[in-house]
Design an enzyme around this catalytic site. Sequence first.
Site, PDB file in Angstrom:
ATOM      1  CG  ASP A 146      -1.807  -1.356   1.426  1.00 43.66           C
ATOM      2  OD1 ASP A 146      -1.833  -2.033   0.638  1.00 43.66           O
ATOM      3  OD2 ASP A 146      -1.920  -1.632   2.668  1.00 43.66           O
ATOM      4  CD  GLU A 170      -9.011  -3.412  -1.446  1.00 45.68           C
ATOM      5  OE1 GLU A 170      -9.686  -3.500  -0.506  1.00 45.68           O
ATOM      6  OE2 GLU A 170      -8.031  -4.157  -1.865  1.00 45.68           O
TER       7      GLU A 170
END
Length: 288
Positions: free
Chosen positions: A11, A180
């Site tokens: 991420d 997402e």
Amino acid sequence: MNPIIDGYYADPEIRRYGDDYWLFATTSCARGQQVHFDAFHSRDLRQWVKVSHVLDISDFSWVHRALWAPSQFEWHGRYFVVFACNDIQSDQEQGGLGLAVADRPEGPYHDYLGHPLIGNFINGAQPIDPHVYVENDRVYLYYGGWQHCNLAQFNDDLTGFVPMADGSLFREITPAGYVEAPCMIHKDGTYYFMWSEGVWSAAGYQVVYAKAHALEGPFVAQAVILKGDERVAEAPGHHCVVQDPQSGEWQIIYHRRPVGETDSTKRILCMDRLRFDQDGNILPVVMS
């Protein structure tokens, strides 16, 4: 050379402060062990220096686990990080998105609000995966999981949000297929909105993009631009994008797993060229 950083991370979010690139990332391990963030800085996007524990849950009385997806940015001479925490599954749990502040990019970062920035489900979006986008002296926040994405505009002191043009504080901008990990860039008058589809722990995780003339869309999926390659790696996604101001080249930084790796947390950070064709479309990324 991939991976660009030793260890298991995911991420990523990158920013350029002066001459230095700063990369923040999730420590990729079990949720209960995700209790701090490390950061990395570089002058050339090749040699990276690690700064450990720039943010730790010990400074947040309401955070107890699952720190992930940090999105850092500079605002009025200070440095902020929006991050997901506690992995809440309902409005009855405490957690969501937090906001931290520091006087230097390397921290240490401290709790800015004393409570969640966003602590409940709005428009169906789980409060995770923040991505901050700054334009025209305004700070915007894209975020959301569970197949919903919201856009909000911060107020000037970053303590909350101001209404969007349509009067809403949180405007749902979810394109079809969104899951997402939103990401936004602006190039040559076009807004490129990107996101991840699939399940992060599955081999088929991938990145899709859309184009629009406004930062709120509407966004319609154009194409998959990053997907697994059985010769290289699987489950690439949750990325960020940066442009080299000297060369003008764009780079995509993302996490992926070695082919056949059965531990879903064994994710590594990688970087490859992000290319555009003459019509401004993003070309498929070739993983190296």
